[in-house]
Design a protein around this motif. Sequence first.
Motif, PDB file in Angstrom:
ATOM      1  N   VAL A 110       1.009  -1.307   0.022  1.00  0.00           N
ATOM      2  CA  VAL A 110       0.072  -0.079   0.077  1.00  0.00           C
ATOM      3  C   VAL A 110       0.737   1.320  -0.050  1.00  0.00           C
ATOM      4  O   VAL A 110       0.562   2.120  -0.810  1.00  0.00           O
ATOM      5  N   THR A 111       2.168   1.231   0.931  1.00  0.00           N
ATOM      6  CA  THR A 111       2.758   2.224   0.832  1.00  0.00           C
ATOM      7  C   THR A 111       3.415   2.692  -0.773  1.00  0.00           C
ATOM      8  O   THR A 111       3.552   3.602  -0.951  1.00  0.00           O
ATOM      9  N   TRP A 112       3.813   1.445  -1.350  1.00  0.00           N
ATOM     10  CA  TRP A 112       4.500   1.989  -2.544  1.00  0.00           C
ATOM     11  C   TRP A 112       3.267   2.209  -3.680  1.00  0.00           C
ATOM     12  O   TRP A 112       3.695   3.098  -4.345  1.00  0.00           O
ATOM     13  N   HIS A 113       2.255   1.746  -3.373  1.00  0.00           N
ATOM     14  CA  HIS A 113       1.099   2.050  -4.196  1.00  0.00           C
ATOM     15  C   HIS A 113       0.733   3.571  -4.136  1.00  0.00           C
ATOM     16  O   HIS A 113       0.404   4.124  -5.267  1.00  0.00           O
ATOM     17  N   VAL A 114       0.765   4.170  -2.833  1.00  0.00           N
ATOM     18  CA  VAL A 114       0.478   5.409  -2.623  1.00  0.00           C
ATOM     19  C   VAL A 114       1.641   6.348  -3.269  1.00  0.00           C
ATOM     20  O   VAL A 114       1.324   7.334  -3.851  1.00  0.00           O
ATOM     21  N   TRP A 115       2.913   6.082  -3.079  1.00  0.00           N
ATOM     22  CA  TRP A 115       3.797   6.497  -3.663  1.00  0.00           C
ATOM     23  C   TRP A 115       3.947   6.541  -5.207  1.00  0.00           C
ATOM     24  O   TRP A 115       4.057   7.754  -5.721  1.00  0.00           O
ATOM     25  N   GLN A 120       2.301  10.827  -6.686  1.00  0.00           N
ATOM     26  CA  GLN A 120       2.914  11.331  -7.801  1.00  0.00           C
ATOM     27  C   GLN A 120       1.490  12.397  -8.369  1.00  0.00           C
ATOM     28  O   GLN A 120       2.010  13.261  -9.061  1.00  0.00           O
ATOM     29  N   ALA A 121       0.449  12.120  -8.281  1.00  0.00           N
ATOM     30  CA  ALA A 121      -0.822  13.127  -8.354  1.00  0.00           C
ATOM     31  C   ALA A 121      -0.418  14.295  -7.782  1.00  0.00           C
ATOM     32  O   ALA A 121      -0.745  15.429  -8.458  1.00  0.00           O
ATOM     33  N   GLY A 130      -3.073   5.011 -18.492  1.00  0.00           N
ATOM     34  CA  GLY A 130      -1.764   5.275 -18.962  1.00  0.00           C
ATOM     35  C   GLY A 130      -0.741   4.879 -17.853  1.00  0.00           C
ATOM     36  O   GLY A 130       0.115   4.274 -17.930  1.00  0.00           O
ATOM     37  N   MET A 131      -1.050   5.597 -16.565  1.00  0.00           N
ATOM     38  CA  MET A 131      -0.242   5.386 -15.360  1.00  0.00           C
ATOM     39  C   MET A 131       0.098   4.091 -15.107  1.00  0.00           C
ATOM     40  O   MET A 131       1.034   3.590 -14.874  1.00  0.00           O
TER      41      MET A 131
END
Length: 202
Positions: A110-115, A120-121, A130-131
């Motif tokens: 989850v931490t990686w996915h949030v990053w 990034q947003a 696309g992201m």
Amino acid sequence: MAENREFYWRRLHSLLGVIPVGIFLIQHLVVNHFATRGEQAFNDAAHFMESLPFRIFLELFIIFIPLYFHAIYGVYIAFTAKNNTRRYGTLRNYMFFLQRITGVITLIFVTWHVWETRIQAALGADVNFGMMEAILANPWMVAFYILGVVSTTFHFANGLWSFMVSWGITVSARSQKISTYATLGIFVVLTIIGIRSILAFV
């Protein structure tokens, strides 16, 4: 007094794992599943979520603060728990052990996915099909995301079983057996939704 505090902290930890974190997980999986209908369907769903009023407030106080309290306290529980699956090889003992392992994996995922998405947003990137397609262009990331989703859905479903026991909803052995099958079904359904969503971006 210390034991009472521990009891209430664990109750809060259990509650937050279901409400609001569990509800957010289901909502997030449903939105991601729009990817199986194509790029435009996913982008429309993602942009709808981003256009919600008070989004930053909701993300901070309804999602991230409860999520990371649950996660950090869960890591404390994981590293202070006494696992004895070798001595008592029962189903619930293995589930208890897996709950701790998947909790740590889920926190990392989850931490990686949030990053990769929310941070990034905030830095100006557009969270769209696309992201995610670019992130999952790497086969190792596909494997990491599948592992993360399976860990997350298991942790939620098994945590739901524990929540119902600790909050006195399922007290009898029969009700706990029924909830075992019910939460297993929830795990399977949510896992299928999550993996289908990931593969839609590949």
